[in-house]
Design an enzyme around this catalytic site. Sequence first.
Site, short mmCIF file in Angstrom:
data_model
loop_
_atom_site.label_atom_id
_atom_site.label_comp_id
_atom_site.label_asym_id
_atom_site.label_seq_id
_atom_site.Cartn_x
_atom_site.Cartn_y
_atom_site.Cartn_z
N SER A 63 0.73 -1.06 -0.09
CA SER A 63 0.47 -0.26 -0.16
C SER A 63 0.69 0.88 -0.07
O SER A 63 0.37 2.54 -0.71
CB SER A 63 -0.93 0.24 1.06
OG SER A 63 -0.05 0.18 1.86
N LYS B 271 0.89 4.92 6.68
CA LYS B 271 0.13 5.29 5.97
C LYS B 271 1.12 6.26 6.38
O LYS B 271 1.70 7.28 6.73
CB LYS B 271 -1.72 5.70 5.96
CG LYS B 271 -1.23 4.40 5.86
CD LYS B 271 -2.34 3.58 4.61
CE LYS B 271 -3.03 2.89 4.99
NZ LYS B 271 -2.66 1.21 3.97
#
Length: 315
Positions: free
Chosen positions: A74, A148
């Site tokens: 990701s 993230k």
Amino acid sequence: MAGGAPGDPVGPVGPAGPDPADDEEDADERPGHGGRGKPRSFWKELPLLVGIALVLALLIKTFLVQAFSIPSDSMNNTLLKGDRVLVDKLTPWFGSEPSRGEVVVFHDPGGWLPENPPASNNVLVKGLQKGLSFIGLMPSADEKDLIKRVIGVGGDTVSCKGTGPVMVNGKPLDEPYVYPGNTPCTPEVPFTVHVPKGRIWVMGDHRQDSLDSRFHMTLPGGGTVSDGDVVGRAIVVAWPVNRWDVLSIPGTFSQPGINAAGAAAPVAAGFAGALPLVMWRRRRLLTAAVERAASAVPTEPPVRGGPGRESAEQG
């Protein structure tokens, strides 16, 4: 002077001093003084060294830095699956809050990750894993962490329509870190979010392969993450060696005006709070001025005597 056999030292007669031979024997018996004392066995020192190493590892893991392994794609290409990153855990202890552009590790806010697989039934393996995870030498089987990039912080308005760009407080982001071939946004998931105070909005760099804030807007928090769930900022890619890199904050997050919306709210609130006070003070000043003006007007003195006296005085 005293006489003696030829070759004996000549000097004043006095108490006998220490025998040099005795000093040499004592030095031989005292370790650490250049003698031939028997050193402590390595195996006796080993438990102490291991204990010190474990305590230091625990302190470093708890207060300074901790290593994390990247489990997914990701964050490609900034971070690849299998990379090891070092996370700064020190600055949050001093009240530092996440900033836009930082890559952060945070605990699952709830419902972002599937349940962890059950731990091993082997008592020895389970105990070893818990011990090593406690000191930070391997990930815990009980913790669920994600990594993230912070796009918005408390007070920001983050939005995106179509393929992008992502807008923060009305300013478009230039995002060279987005995975090649991806668009900054996914057309099927447009959003406009006002990030609450004490929370952050996060997105993966591989935008079309990241279940980030955009896909959890129906959960409590509306897709945002509490600052309290942030473990720390990822600062360095430490492994493998050929991937070593410093994870700096991209310049787009320091563009002029990006903080305007966040700064305007406190200023507006300050003006709103100050206005009644200013009006009250102004009213008091006006009232005081009127009272002073009224007291300064001279009053007509009383007439003493009749009309004749008054005429005489005027004449």
